[in-house]
Design a protein around this motif. Structure first.
Motif, short mmCIF file in Angstrom:
data_model
loop_
_atom_site.label_atom_id
_atom_site.label_comp_id
_atom_site.label_asym_id
_atom_site.label_seq_id
_atom_site.Cartn_x
_atom_site.Cartn_y
_atom_site.Cartn_z
N VAL A 83 -9.58 12.62 -57.60
CA VAL A 83 -11.00 12.65 -57.21
C VAL A 83 -11.87 12.62 -58.46
CG1 VAL A 83 -12.83 14.06 -56.18
CG2 VAL A 83 -10.65 13.78 -54.99
N SER A 88 -10.58 8.27 -54.84
CA SER A 88 -10.58 9.10 -53.63
C SER A 88 -9.60 8.64 -52.57
CB SER A 88 -11.98 9.16 -53.04
OG SER A 88 -12.83 9.87 -53.90
N ARG A 120 -13.96 17.26 -51.22
CA ARG A 120 -14.37 16.50 -52.41
C ARG A 120 -13.89 15.06 -52.34
NH1 ARG A 120 -11.86 18.55 -57.20
NH2 ARG A 120 -12.99 16.90 -58.25
N ALA A 121 -12.69 14.87 -51.74
CA ALA A 121 -12.11 13.53 -51.65
C ALA A 121 -12.65 12.75 -50.45
CB ALA A 121 -10.59 13.63 -51.54
#
Length: 195
Positions: A83, A88, A120-121
């Motif tokens: 990430v 991603s 976050r990804a």
């Protein structure tokens, strides 16, 4: 005595202290004794990250993945690294595997960390698994409920996100309620096709 385990301990100690160069040296020394131990490669990747050596970290993580592809912590760590590199899509694959591996754990902090990396990804399916498990294990931790609501919204299930946030509103003090109420209103608008 010189062996891979002792060098691993030294490496971990130095990682904890943020002494990434010393950690790298110890872990590389450990790999001289046991070049196929995946956890040594995993921690070496972490050391390289700390040193800003992204390409070397990638090599170390990939070596670790060859040795221990079912290590949930490795997959989470590697996903976080990916990430940070802007990768991603691949990160999402690893974090989903990690979430699935940890979905029966009793350690809520582990699955919550997977959930954090998953968000976050943009891997919302993995975040649902992880935060769902964390919320079951520790329902009193509001942060897990918030993560679960965010994951529901990420997969487009705004009604469930609103339901989770409504439960949180009931727990919050007056000063903390307004941001949640604003988010609920936003999600309800999205659920009704207004947003």
């Amino acid at each position: 005595p010189y062996n891979a385990w002792n060098f691993h301990k030294i490496g971990l100690f130095n990682l904890e202290l943020g002494r990434f160069d010393a950690a790298r040296s110890a872990l590389r020394k450990g790999l001289e004794y046991a070049p196929h131990l995946g956890f040594l490669h995993r921690e070496l990747g972490h050391a390289y990250e700390g040193l800003g050596m992204s390409d070397s970290a990638m090599v170390a993580y990939r070596e670790a993945m060859k040795a221990v592809p079912n290590d949930a912590y490795l997959r989470m760590r590697f996903a976080s690294f990916l990430v940070d590199r802007g990768e991603s899509e691949e990160a999402g694959e690893h974090i989903l595997a990690s979430a699935n591996q940890l979905k029966f754990t009793d350690v809520h902090a582990d699955v919550a960390e997977v959930g954090r990396v998953a968000l976050r990804a943009g891997a919302y399916d993995a975040a649902l698994i992880a935060y769902g498990r964390a919320a079951v294990l520790a329902p009193e931790v509001n942060l897990y409920q918030e993560g679960l609501a965010h994951a529901y919204a990420g997969v487009g299930d705004y009604g469930q996100a609103v339901a989770v946030l409504n439960l949180l509103v009931d727990r919050m003090g007056e000063d903390a309620k307004q941001p949640l109420l604003d988010r609920i209103q936003e999600l309800e608008s999205m659920n009704n096709g207004d947003g």
